[in-house]
Design a protein around this motif. Structure first.
Motif, PDB file in Angstrom:
ATOM      1  N   ALA A 184       0.700  -1.294  -0.366  1.00 26.77           N
ATOM      2  CA  ALA A 184       0.062  -0.127  -0.065  1.00 26.77           C
ATOM      3  C   ALA A 184       0.843   1.611   0.096  1.00 26.77           C
ATOM      4  N   TRP A 185       1.900   1.067   1.114  1.00 20.02           N
ATOM      5  CA  TRP A 185       2.257   2.835   0.921  1.00 20.02           C
ATOM      6  C   TRP A 185       3.570   1.993  -0.443  1.00 20.02           C
ATOM      7  N   GLY A 186       4.638   1.753  -0.849  1.00 17.76           N
ATOM      8  CA  GLY A 186       4.569   1.486  -2.381  1.00 17.76           C
ATOM      9  C   GLY A 186       4.020   1.810  -3.358  1.00 17.76           C
ATOM     10  N   MET A 187       2.920   1.549  -3.223  1.00 19.64           N
ATOM     11  CA  MET A 187       1.845   2.337  -4.490  1.00 19.64           C
ATOM     12  C   MET A 187       1.653   3.170  -4.234  1.00 19.64           C
ATOM     13  N   PHE A 188       1.255   4.108  -3.179  1.00 16.66           N
ATOM     14  CA  PHE A 188       1.381   5.414  -3.012  1.00 16.66           C
ATOM     15  C   PHE A 188       2.364   5.892  -3.636  1.00 16.66           C
ATOM     16  N   TYR A 189       3.623   6.110  -2.906  1.00 22.24           N
ATOM     17  CA  TYR A 189       4.808   6.648  -3.290  1.00 22.24           C
ATOM     18  C   TYR A 189       4.553   6.336  -4.924  1.00 22.24           C
ATOM     19  N   SER A 190       4.609   5.166  -5.451  1.00 26.15           N
ATOM     20  CA  SER A 190       4.743   5.127  -7.453  1.00 26.15           C
ATOM     21  C   SER A 190       4.345   6.202  -7.548  1.00 26.15           C
ATOM     22  N   SER A 191       3.348   6.412  -7.230  1.00 19.21           N
ATOM     23  CA  SER A 191       1.787   7.827  -7.661  1.00 19.21           C
ATOM     24  C   SER A 191       2.867   8.526  -7.770  1.00 19.21           C
ATOM     25  N   ILE A 192       3.356   8.920  -6.364  1.00 21.59           N
ATOM     26  CA  ILE A 192       3.909  10.086  -6.354  1.00 21.59           C
ATOM     27  C   ILE A 192       4.832   9.505  -7.438  1.00 21.59           C
ATOM     28  N   ILE A 193       5.772   9.256  -7.456  1.00 19.17           N
ATOM     29  CA  ILE A 193       7.040   8.669  -8.122  1.00 19.17           C
ATOM     30  C   ILE A 193       6.660   9.865  -9.915  1.00 19.17           C
ATOM     31  N   LEU A 194       5.876   8.980  -9.827  1.00 14.16           N
ATOM     32  CA  LEU A 194       5.286   8.820 -11.850  1.00 14.16           C
ATOM     33  C   LEU A 194       4.736   9.879 -11.702  1.00 14.16           C
ATOM     34  N   LEU A 195       3.755  10.947 -11.359  1.00 13.52           N
ATOM     35  CA  LEU A 195       3.158  12.398 -11.187  1.00 13.52           C
ATOM     36  C   LEU A 195       4.189  13.127 -11.912  1.00 13.52           C
ATOM     37  N   VAL A 196       5.560  13.143 -10.851  1.00 11.96           N
ATOM     38  CA  VAL A 196       6.767  14.012 -10.734  1.00 11.96           C
ATOM     39  C   VAL A 196       6.621  13.755 -12.060  1.00 11.96           C
TER      40      VAL A 196
END
Length: 311
Positions: A184-196
């Motif tokens: 859950a945390w990994g996918m949350f951070y991946s969304s932010i990283i991809l957005l950037v």
């Protein structure tokens, strides 16, 4: 039985995602599709964790490892493999990605100091040989003097990144972090990283409204991401990365079957040989040496009994 179910589910789902990804390519940029996929997956994972009232508070140090998991398992490894597809056909990419098994074995030794049984190296080699046999015609047509070498390097780089993500997952499990919470945390951070990354790359946020795109996105999100990653990471914890990652070698088998049913893939002698080698390699990797000797002994005894009855 539990591990068998997890193993089979991971192979079938991730093996079928190769076909589903085909419907994601074209109109929408890969990084945007991945952002949609992991954002929806993160929402589903967080909703489930909150519903189960699972512990989601972790130290700053643990969040650093969640970011690493996001980069290597839910983000840049996918992007690099998508880019590799611009230079390689799907068969070559599958072959390159199947080396994850070998890379996981090496990284397990380097990061955790775990001794690897010799049968696993033997079984992995047989399995990789089976993958090469399955796609021998494509492999034989590979031109090392062309830009395809760039694709091969990208595919191997993406595979190496995925292996590092596997090591992070094993580390998190060893520290008592639940698979669901970590994902859950990994996918949350991946969304932010991809957005950037999308903001810097200049890709457009568009949605392909065709049914094929939306259905494949839903399948990749729910099954290919949420369910399959959970199964795979539990396998990493239960049986170790060197055994769990052998599912990577089996993915192309599922892809070939689906290609036969939906894309008219033509079976040839090398296809049959590949299946035999992969199945044999799978048996060697997953079966302890003592059990292999017992199976061999029982087989030998049966053959002797048959020979005696025929006399």
């Amino acid at each position: 039985m539990k591990n068998s179910f997890l193993y089979l589910s991971t192979v079938l789902i991730w093996g079928s995602t190769w076909l589903a990804i085909e419907f994601q390519l074209g109109i929408v940029a890969p990084e945007v599709s991945l952002f949609y996929r992991f954002t929806m997956a993160a929402i589903l994972m967080w909703g489930y964790c909150k519903w189960r009232k699972l512990e989601m508070n972790y130290s700053l140090r643990e969040h650093g490892y969640f970011v690493l998991l996001a980069c290597f398992n839910f983000g840049f490894n996918y992007l690099v493999l998508y880019w590799a597809q611009a230079y390689l056909n799907s068969a070559m990419t599958s072959i390159a990605f199947s080396t994850l098994l070998i890379i996981n074995i090496i990284n397990t030794r380097l990061f955790f100091g775990k001794r690897i049984a010799s049968r696993i190296y033997i079984g992995a080699s047989i399995g990789i040989a089976g993958i090469v046999a399955l796609f021998w015609h494509d492999f034989g047509g590979f031109d090392f003097s062309s830009t395809a070498m760039i694709g091969l390097v990208m595919a191997l780089l993406g595979t190496f990144m995925a292996s590092l993500g596997n090591m992070v997952s094993v580390r998190n499990s060893n520290k008592g972090i639940g698979v669901l919470q970590g994902n859950a945390w990994g996918m949350f951070y991946s969304s932010i990283i991809l957005l950037v990354y999308i903001e810097f790359s200049g890709a457009e946020f568009i949605v392909d409204m065709r049914w094929s795109y939306l259905a494949s996105l839903a399948y990749l999100t729910l099954f290919g991401t949420v369910f399959a990653f959970a199964c795979y990471f539990v396998l990493l914890k239960n049986i170790g990365p060197e055994k769990a990652s052998y599912t990577i070698v089996l993915f192309p088998i599922v892809a070939v079957i689906l290609s036969t049913l939906f894309e008219g893939f033509v079976w040839q002698e090398n296809t049959v040989l590949g299946f035999v080698l992969v199945i044999t390699g799978n048996a060697v990797v997953l079966t302890p040496l003592k059990k292999l000797k017992m199976i061999s002994l029982k087989y030998s005894q049966r053959q002797q009994q048959k020979a005696w009855l025929l006399k």
